[in-house]
Scaffold this motif. Structure first.
Motif, PDB file in Angstrom:
ATOM      1  N   ALA A   7       0.831  -1.208   0.000  1.00  0.00           N
ATOM      2  CA  ALA A   7       0.000   0.000   0.000  1.00  0.00           C
ATOM      3  C   ALA A   7       0.863   1.256   0.000  1.00  0.00           C
ATOM      4  CB  ALA A   7      -0.909  -0.007   1.229  1.00  0.00           C
ATOM      5  N   ASN A   9      -4.589   0.710   0.245  1.00  0.00           N
ATOM      6  CA  ASN A   9      -4.756   0.608  -1.210  1.00  0.00           C
ATOM      7  C   ASN A   9      -3.732  -0.374  -1.787  1.00  0.00           C
ATOM      8  OD1 ASN A   9      -2.416   2.001  -0.943  1.00  0.00           O
ATOM      9  ND2 ASN A   9      -2.963   3.734  -2.246  1.00  0.00           N
ATOM     10  N   GLY A  68      -7.711  -2.937  -2.827  1.00  0.00           N
ATOM     11  CA  GLY A  68      -7.070  -2.797  -1.514  1.00  0.00           C
ATOM     12  C   GLY A  68      -7.900  -3.532  -0.480  1.00  0.00           C
TER      13      GLY A  68
END
Ligand code: ADP
Ligand code: MG
Length: 566
Positions: A40, A60, A141
């Motif tokens: 992420a 994400n 995500g």
């Protein structure tokens, strides 16, 4: 004896949870680490009631395939290692595959995730009991919500402290990962309020990293940081890089919690490195004070065993000795080339700083102390100069003369009762009678009162050498002074509420998350000694009054940290 049975998975998970999930902060730590491992670039953390009611982490990253959601919450199921050999080549923060299973067994957990090329799905687990996986619309995500931690384990719930304290621990856990991963944008929201917003920065950009430290710990501390860097190339060619900041001695703590050691992206505690740090500051800090540091160590994963602690808070270094030397050597040579006096340290390279001609007493003193030791150390470079290792580092220590040839006379002052020795704090003499025979001074003869009575000399403006019947005694004059102040304060507090002075404009003071939580929890007690405190958002508190007793020094110079620089 009953027959032996293999325990059902739910029981196994709860046992594991006992080790891994101590409090909401452990949940936050594990989930943020998973988010970091997922690649992420942005991680948003939200908590309610110190995390006991809700922990939500949104990332994400790469996401989890719908058909693997159930596996993700299964014990010992992981995508991060495949074999025992890989245990010694771990490149991720997680590898045991037990965090999600453990957390899910002691909370109500919702896991929603989508990979770039797949559909989103959601899995709910209540106290270890899984619901069927259902489709869910969500961005790429993962979002994990953990509600009502320990709702099904009342014993653990009883151990939870106030929301204030728990949120302090959560912020600390958040801070540790956020410091270790500057490349990720992190936010922390508590009670609907954004507590921290830390934009991503280049991993190698130390100045940007210092900004992150400033956001987390305040500008005062960040302003007192000294940058250090070194690289040590080991025998087999492995490079061990050290980079980051240490605080000037004007900033110190009575604990080691502000010693952030980040090893390959993981915040760890390490006694040996803490010791090296203490050694580097020897003589620069008062007894009992601990240095502050933010240091990143990067090395090939085979040099560090991360599988030694259930929460992975400790690691074992394959070669602890050279690491110790590298840290100590790097700091010492940095200190020798730095004027630490102002709290805004400037490197006093030969030509640059005007201060190089008139280095402070502290620098002189530190150099003398260090000069005596440095040549015996392993980290000495070939020319006898301290160095951080074969890779070397940018700052070379200026040549300094051995103690005997500095030409500075040893300052000796005779003093006796009522006659102030030069440089001795006057309070020492005025108040020493009042502290005789107090606890901490085992008997009358050893009490500070005796200092005033006997024949004494003062050395280095710092130590009192006192003649006693048994021989001689060396007293750290500053420690004595502190003790005297402590006794004064104690006597006054015991005699009744302390006289306080209100500040016209309350003074904001930046603290670390745990300090802020501790201070706010002890508000009442602090109030009794005249220090009125209110929360001011984040880890800042507002001080609105202080004991009149301290009026001379209050806020301009924190009591313990003003010496020996004043
Ligand atoms: P570990 O991190 O030790 O592998 P966990 O129980 O924490 O074990 O997680 C199990 C698995 O779930 C991970 O190996 C990973 O594949 C997946 N996972 C967990 N959290 C995330 C996340 N935020 N993003 C992507 N995958 C995740
Ligand atoms: Mg994990």
């Amino acid at each position: 004896m009953p027959s032996i049975l293999a325990l059902p998975p739910l029981v196994v998970n709860k046992i594991a949870a006992g080790e891994v999930v101590e409090r909401p902060a452990s949940v936050v730590k594990e989930l943020i680490e998973n988010a970091v491992d997922s690649g992420a670039t942005r991680i948003d953390v939200t908590i309610e009631k110190g995390g006991a009611e809700l922990v939500r982490i949104v990332d994400n990253g790469c996401g989890i395939a719908a058909e693997e959601l159930t596996l993700a919450v299964t014990n010992h199921a992981t995508s991060k290692i495949r074999s025992a050999e890989e245990l010694f080549e771990v490149h991720t923060l997680g590898f045991r595959g037990e965090a999600l299973a453990s957390i899910a067994s002691v909370s109500r957990l919702t896991l929603r995730s989508r990979q770039a090329e797949g559909d989103g799905a959601e899995l709910v687990v209540n106290g270890g009991a899984e619901e069927p996986v259902v489709p869910a619309g969500c961005p790429v995500g993962t979002t994990i919500e953990v509600r009502d931690l320990f709702y099904n384990t009342p014993v653990r719930q009883k151990f939870l402290r106030t929301a204030q304290t728990e949120s302090g621990h959560v912020t600390e856990a958040f801070t540790r990962v956020a410091l270790a991963h500057p490349e990720v944008h992190f936010t922390l929201t508590h009670k609907g309020r954004l507590v921290h917003d830390l934009p991503a920065c280049e991993e190698e950009d130390l100045l940007a990293w210092r900004e992150r430290i400033a956001t987390l710990f305040g500008d005062d501390l960040a302003g007192a940081l000294v940058q250090v860097e070194s690289e040590d190339v080991r025998e087999k060619g492995e490079a061990v890089r050290l980079a980051g900041f240490v605080a000037a001695p004007t900033e110190s703590r009575s604990h080691t919690k502000m010693q952030y050691l980040l090893v390959n992206g993981r915040a760890v505690r390490d006694r040996s490195l803490q010791h090296a740090l203490g050694e580097a500051y020897r003589g620069l800090l008062l007894t009992g004070r601990r240095p502050i540091c933010f240091l990143r160590l990067s090395m090939p994963p085979n040099l560090v065993d991360v599988n030694v602690h259930p929460q992975k808070l400790e690691v074992r270094f394959a070669e602890a000795g050279p690491l110790y030397s590298q840290l100590l050597g790097t700091l010492r040579s940095k200190f020798l080339s730095t004027d630490l006096r102002s709290g805004v340290p400037n490197a006093t390279s030969d030509e640059a700083s005007p201060e190089a001609d008139t280095p402070s007493e502290l620098v002189h003193w530190a150099q003398r102390g260090l000069a005596k030791e440095a040549p015996q150390r392993r980290f000495d470079g070939p020319a006898g100069e301290p160095s951080g290792g074969p890779g070397g580092h940018t700052d070379r220590a200026p040549a300094f003369k051995p103690y005997a040839t500095t030409g500075e006379p040893l300052s000796l002052h005779r003093f006796s009762r009522g006659v102030s020795g030069a440089g001795a704090p006057p309070e020492t003499h005025r108040t020493s009678d009042s502290v005789s025979g107090t606890e901490g001074f085992p008997d009358e003869e050893k009490s500070p009162a005796h200092v005033a009575a006997g024949k004494a000399i003062q050395l280095h403006n710092r130590y009192l050498v006192v003649e006693t019947e048994a021989g001689l005694e060396i007293i750290d004059q500053h420690a004595l002074h502190e003790r005297v102040l402590y006794e004064q304060l104690r006597a006054k507090v015991l005699a009744g509420p302390l006289e306080r002075q209100r500040l016209l404009v309350p003074e904001p003071v930046d603290l670390s998350p745990l300090e802020a939580a501790a201070v706010l929890e002890e508000r009442e007690l602090l109030g009794k000694i005249g220090i009125e405190i209110e929360p001011f958002g984040g880890d800042t508190v507002l001080v609105s009054s202080f004991p009149t007793l301290l009026s001379k020094r209050w806020l301009q110079q924190p009591l313990c940290e003003s010496w020996p620089l004043n």
